[in-house]
Design a protein around this motif. Structure first.
Motif, PDB file in Angstrom:
ATOM      1  N   LEU A  33       1.141  -2.594   9.477  1.00 52.68           N
ATOM      2  CA  LEU A  33       0.283  -2.854   8.321  1.00 52.68           C
ATOM      3  C   LEU A  33      -1.076  -2.210   8.587  1.00 52.68           C
ATOM      4  O   LEU A  33      -1.999  -2.839   9.106  1.00 52.68           O
ATOM      5  N   LYS A  34      -1.194  -0.943   8.250  1.00 56.33           N
ATOM      6  CA  LYS A  34      -2.410  -0.175   8.528  1.00 56.33           C
ATOM      7  C   LYS A  34      -3.322  -0.201   7.313  1.00 56.33           C
ATOM      8  O   LYS A  34      -3.437   0.749   6.558  1.00 56.33           O
ATOM      9  N   SER A  35      -3.916  -1.345   7.123  1.00 56.53           N
ATOM     10  CA  SER A  35      -4.834  -1.538   6.006  1.00 56.53           C
ATOM     11  C   SER A  35      -5.911  -2.523   6.428  1.00 56.53           C
ATOM     12  O   SER A  35      -5.664  -3.393   7.272  1.00 56.53           O
ATOM     13  N   LYS A  36      -7.093  -2.373   5.868  1.00 51.36           N
ATOM     14  CA  LYS A  36      -8.186  -3.279   6.222  1.00 51.36           C
ATOM     15  C   LYS A  36      -8.077  -4.622   5.511  1.00 51.36           C
ATOM     16  O   LYS A  36      -8.603  -5.622   5.979  1.00 51.36           O
ATOM     17  N   TRP A  37      -7.415  -4.594   4.339  1.00 52.29           N
ATOM     18  CA  TRP A  37      -7.326  -5.809   3.533  1.00 52.29           C
ATOM     19  C   TRP A  37      -5.925  -5.984   2.966  1.00 52.29           C
ATOM     20  O   TRP A  37      -5.220  -5.005   2.726  1.00 52.29           O
ATOM     21  N   VAL A  38      -5.581  -7.250   2.761  1.00 54.78           N
ATOM     22  CA  VAL A  38      -4.361  -7.580   2.028  1.00 54.78           C
ATOM     23  C   VAL A  38      -4.784  -8.443   0.841  1.00 54.78           C
ATOM     24  O   VAL A  38      -5.724  -9.239   0.952  1.00 54.78           O
ATOM     25  N   TYR A  39      -4.114  -8.249  -0.293  1.00 53.91           N
ATOM     26  CA  TYR A  39      -4.529  -8.904  -1.533  1.00 53.91           C
ATOM     27  C   TYR A  39      -3.427  -9.817  -2.066  1.00 53.91           C
ATOM     28  O   TYR A  39      -2.253  -9.458  -2.050  1.00 53.91           O
ATOM     29  N   TYR A  40      -3.851 -10.968  -2.549  1.00 53.94           N
ATOM     30  CA  TYR A  40      -2.944 -11.981  -3.093  1.00 53.94           C
ATOM     31  C   TYR A  40      -3.091 -11.999  -4.606  1.00 53.94           C
ATOM     32  O   TYR A  40      -4.203 -12.043  -5.135  1.00 53.94           O
ATOM     33  N   LYS A  41      -1.973 -11.953  -5.338  1.00 55.01           N
ATOM     34  CA  LYS A  41      -2.045 -11.912  -6.804  1.00 55.01           C
ATOM     35  C   LYS A  41      -0.814 -12.538  -7.424  1.00 55.01           C
ATOM     36  O   LYS A  41       0.251 -12.604  -6.793  1.00 55.01           O
ATOM     37  N   PRO A  42      -0.902 -13.013  -8.669  1.00 54.28           N
ATOM     38  CA  PRO A  42       0.292 -13.487  -9.382  1.00 54.28           C
ATOM     39  C   PRO A  42       1.258 -12.330  -9.587  1.00 54.28           C
ATOM     40  O   PRO A  42       0.854 -11.180  -9.732  1.00 54.28           O
TER      41      PRO A  42
END
Length: 365
Positions: A33-42
């Protein structure tokens, strides 16, 4: 003397608060998982915005929040931006399917407590989700909300038995409750009540649990008993749905946006023209949410009988009372508020059959 009672009260408040903790925790530990952020969404809309996010450190992240509304079958997604800035979703594998055809989903169900997601993005099986009985129940029984209830009585009974078995195995499943909520128009009152009572207290207290409980309470126990509600005409005047001075009432539920409903109107006009208005009353009832959408179409169709609309503040109750899972629906109701015939959906062949039925009924009564 008051101190012990005060202490007991504090203990009870503390116990209640712990028992009803609506904190949701999603912990991730995902290689690659080469990302600075993970996002939570419906998950219900591809274009919906993220409602929460978490910083990613060496593939690890934690999202934590507290729900201030009742839980329901919340389908959610986790996404991130890859090294090229393109949106990607964290897929979740279904471990309850045969290994040779593991499905991968971009969504899962949340509930209170901790859900962990582990895995390796370089591998084909997707991430592995653990924790949370709601997600486990969802992955075991993904299809029930999408079942189309059969019109065939034998097959419908088999479907109901399948649903009953799923509920007995997952009595607190929001996903199973969502499925039953979707079936509410297609099973009889006693069966719906029995299936609902098979759920545990946690599911009954959820969003769809409360909605389904209200639906059951407002649904007539006898499907042949027709509620004589008061709806509004075009001038906001309240009018009774059934005229009990007539031998028969034809009640037509429709909407301005419903093509089959409008295709049916010429046929209804021919039926109405054949019978004496002293014996039978015709009334169309719109389920339009907005009066301004209904009025111009109602006037354009020029139906020469009573036109009513369901006020939005009582629409949910009307849905339960008249089983408005689809339209058009036509009820033939006698002067004792008993349904003598029900016609579901538009059918070009209905007209002559309805004329014959009405003529025979009026001749005998």
């Amino acid at each position: 003397m008051k101190k012990p009672y005060y202490t007991i009260l504090l203990m009870l408040i503390s116990l209640f608060s712990c028992k009803h903790d609506n904190t949701v925790i999603i912990k991730g530990d995902i290689k690659g998982l080469k990302s600075k952020w993970v996002y939570y969404k419906p998950a219900y809309s591809f274009f919906s915005k993220a409602t929460d996010s978490a910083k990613v450190t060496d593939g690890k992240f934690e999202i934590r929040f507290k729900r201030d509304t009742p839980f329901f079958a919340d389908l959610v997604q986790l996404n991130y931006l890859d090294e090229k800035g393109k949106q990607q979703f964290i897929d979740v594998a279904n471990p309850y399917e045969p290994s040779k055809n593991h499905s991968r989903y971009t969504f899962f169900v949340i509930s209170s407590g901790t859900t962990t997601i582990t895995g390796d993005l370089s591998k084909t099986e997707g991430a592995i989700l653990k924790g949370g009985p709601q997600s486990e129940s969802f992955l075991k029984n993904i299809t029930p909300p999408y079942i189309r209830i059969s019109k065939d009585g034998i097959r419908r009974t088999a479907q109901a038995e399948r649903i009953k078995k799923i509920i007995s195995e997952n009595p607190d499943s929001y996903w199973s409750l969502l499925a039953l909520h979707g079936f509410r128009f297609y099973v009889d009152h006693a069966q719906l009540k029995e299936l609902f009572n098979s759920f545990g207290d946690e599911a009954k207290a959820s969003y769809y649990g409360k909605k389904l409980k209200q639906f059951i309470e407002e649904q007539p126990a006898d499907k042949n008993q027709f509620a004589n509600s008061v709806f509004n005409d075009a001038d906001e005047k309240p009018v009774n749905l059934v005229d009990n001075t007539k031998k028969l009432n034809m009640v037509i539920f429709w909407a301005s946006w419903c093509s089959p409903c409008r295709q049916e109107i010429p046929s209804l006009k021919r039926i109405a023209a054949q019978f004496n208005k002293d014996d039978i009353r015709f009334v169309s009832v719109s389920i339009d949410a907005k009066k301004e959408n209904w009025l111009p179409v109602m006037k354009a169709e020029d139906m020469p009988w009573q036109q009513l609309i369901i006020p939005q503040q009582v629409f949910s109750k009307a849905q339960a009372q008249y089983n408005l899972g689809f339209i058009p629906q036509v009820y033939l109701v006698n002067n004792k508020n008993i349904v003598v015939k029900k016609i579901d959906g538009f059918d070009n062949g209905n007209e002559e059959r309805v004329k014959t039925f009405i003529a025979d009924y009026l001749a005998k009564n």
